[in-house]
Scaffold this motif. Structure first.
Motif, short mmCIF file in Angstrom:
data_model
loop_
_atom_site.label_atom_id
_atom_site.label_comp_id
_atom_site.label_asym_id
_atom_site.label_seq_id
_atom_site.Cartn_x
_atom_site.Cartn_y
_atom_site.Cartn_z
N THR A 130 -1.13 12.17 -1.89
CA THR A 130 -0.96 10.91 -0.99
C THR A 130 0.45 11.01 -0.06
OG1 THR A 130 -0.04 9.62 -2.71
CG2 THR A 130 -2.29 9.64 -2.50
N ALA A 135 3.38 3.49 -2.37
CA ALA A 135 3.78 3.25 -3.76
C ALA A 135 5.31 4.02 -3.83
CB ALA A 135 2.94 4.63 -4.41
N ARG A 158 0.90 -1.13 -0.10
CA ARG A 158 0.05 0.07 0.02
C ARG A 158 0.75 1.12 0.05
NH1 ARG A 158 -5.70 -1.17 3.10
NH2 ARG A 158 -6.26 -3.16 2.02
N VAL A 203 -0.37 4.46 -2.20
CA VAL A 203 -0.95 4.10 -3.46
C VAL A 203 -2.27 4.92 -3.61
CG1 VAL A 203 -2.11 2.15 -4.83
CG2 VAL A 203 0.21 1.68 -3.33
N SER A 204 -2.41 5.70 -4.87
CA SER A 204 -3.35 6.63 -4.88
C SER A 204 -4.71 5.99 -5.27
CB SER A 204 -2.98 7.67 -6.18
OG SER A 204 -4.05 8.37 -6.45
#
Length: 434
Positions: A411, A319, A317, A352-353
């Motif tokens: 994020t 990025a 989760r 993670v977007s």
């Protein structure tokens, strides 16, 4: 001669204390006094004319603050320092002492949001222009310099993404143009980097952060590293090289050039004296207590942060982890060169977007609400581990384009790893990620 017994009114003000008494304390005392007694009118005259060093009034100088100034100057390898009310004051005053109306600053785009506010919004109000450049683009630094440029400014380790500045290369550009390089060394501190060793001329700190280390006390420090020759181009620096009314006609270079710092003298006798961003004696005492354990704390901060960063780098989760200790970081090589004693404990991660701004804010909000050990706080460098959301907090005043240039997305979550058990920090982050 025996003095007559004093009245209650006089005794309650003066009994039991003689300002000439010396007390040899083992710990720097708190000189909690607004003003100081003079031994004679002649001494007072010399102090006010800057012919003699000493204490007059705590707005611009105080013995407890002086201990902090000398200690930070020693840690940074500098010749003199000025303690001020906050890190923001340190940045503002160090630059105001160098740049006047109609002149120009070249600054890194990767800066703390409050500094961007100062340079992008407030300085133009005073007729000072600022050009922002990608700190990694050395050609951009060189191309941005104008005849009116008076200083280059950057952070040794940028807040919040922990980009590591190639200080030596930026210093070469500055010096080739006859300009000083000012470095904000708040995140690294002299425990991890001494910018003087890489060519910097002036260092500033938010002492609120790692120098104090406990999130309890505001303060800032400006250090003259003694490496820049303001007399090489005296016409650029009349504030230091031309007659200065407050010295009785001589220049600050003439008065302080052989011993001391003309630059720090200017900051104290003009900018702190006139504008009043004073560091209190009590605050200086509290910061001194923190400085005594600086290298011990920074070692623990750095070691724990590297462990957290390497763990999160593998989480599905997350990025991206922006930490220069990671081999795939664009700043890994710079960290090895400029931070040999350990990398920063302030860095960021990108979750993670979800693909949309509202969804991303909700995602970050959910992550923050699940945290139990880490706290949502607009600070760094505390003994406690903390998180912040730059896009809606520290860097919220920046335009979307400015945030994008600085590498900050919706994020992005900033972490400041504290002194708790690193395994428990990791466990809290992992459970919050779900």
């Amino acid at each position: 001669m025996t003095l007559p017994e004093r009245s209650l009114a006089t005794a309650q003000v003066q009994a039991g204390y003689d300002p000439r008494t010396e007390v040899h304390t083992a710990v720097p005392p708190i000189y909690q006094s607004a003003a100081f007694a003079f031994s004679s009118l002649a001494e007072a005259r010399d102090l006010f004319a800057l012919r003699k060093n000493g204490d007059i009034y705590s707005r611009a100088a105080n013995p407890t603050v002086l201990v902090l100034e000398e200690r930070i100057a020693a840690l940074e390898g500098g010749i003199a320092a000025a303690g001020v009310a906050s890190g923001q004051a340190a940045v503002a005053l160090s630059l105001l002492a160098l740049v006047h109306q109609g002149q120009h600053i070249v600054a890194a785009s990767q800066l703390y949001g409050g500094t961007v506010d100062l340079l992008h919004d407030t300085f133009p109000d005073w007729g000072i222009e600022v050009t922002f450049v990608d700190q990694d683009d050395i050609d951009a630094w060189r191309a941005a310099i104008r005849p009116t440029t008076r200083v280059l400014f950057a952070e040794s380790v940028a807040n919040p993404l922990a980009q590591v500045l190639r200080v030596s290369e930026v210093a070469e550009v500055a010096h080739a143009a006859g300009l000083p390089l000012v470095i904000d060394n708040t995140v690294a501190t002299p425990a991890l980097q001494r910018p003087k060793e890489f060519g910097a001329d002036i260092v500033v700190h938010s002492a609120t952060k790692f120098l104090g280390g406990h999130g309890s006390t505001l303060g800032g420090v400006i250090v003259d590293l003694g490496t820049f020759d303001f007399t090489a181009h005296p016409e650029r620096w009349p504030q230091l090289t031309a007659p200065y009314a407050r010295t009785g006609g001589g220049s600050l270079v003439e008065r302080f050039g052989e011993r001391g710092s003309p630059f720090i003298a200017l900051i104290k006798t003009k900018y702190v004296h006139d504008l009043g961003p004073t560091l209190s004696a009590t605050s200086a005492f509290q910061l001194l207590q923190g400085v005594e354990t600086l290298d011990l704390r920074l070692g623990r901060h750095s070691e724990s942060a590297e462990k957290v960063a390497s763990t999160l780098a593998d989480h599905p989760r997350i990025a991206k982890v922006h930490h220069p200790s990671l081999p795939d970081s664009p700043w890994h090589a710079a960290a090895l060169a400029y931070l040999p004693r350990g990398a920063a404990s302030v860095f960021s991660v990108d979750l993670v977007s979800t693909g949309d701004a509202d969804g991303d804010f909700a995602l970050v909000e959910q992550f923050v609400e699940r945290l139990r050990l880490l706290r949502l706080v607009a600070n760094i460098g505390d003994a406690r581990s903390m998180v912040a959301h730059p896009a809606s907090m520290t860097h919220s005043h920046l335009t979307p384009d400015q945030r994008a240039v600085a590498g900050i997305s919706e994020t992005t979550v900033r972490l400041s790893i504290g002194l708790e058990d690193p395994d428990e920090i990791i466990a809290d982050l992992v459970q919050a990620l779900g």
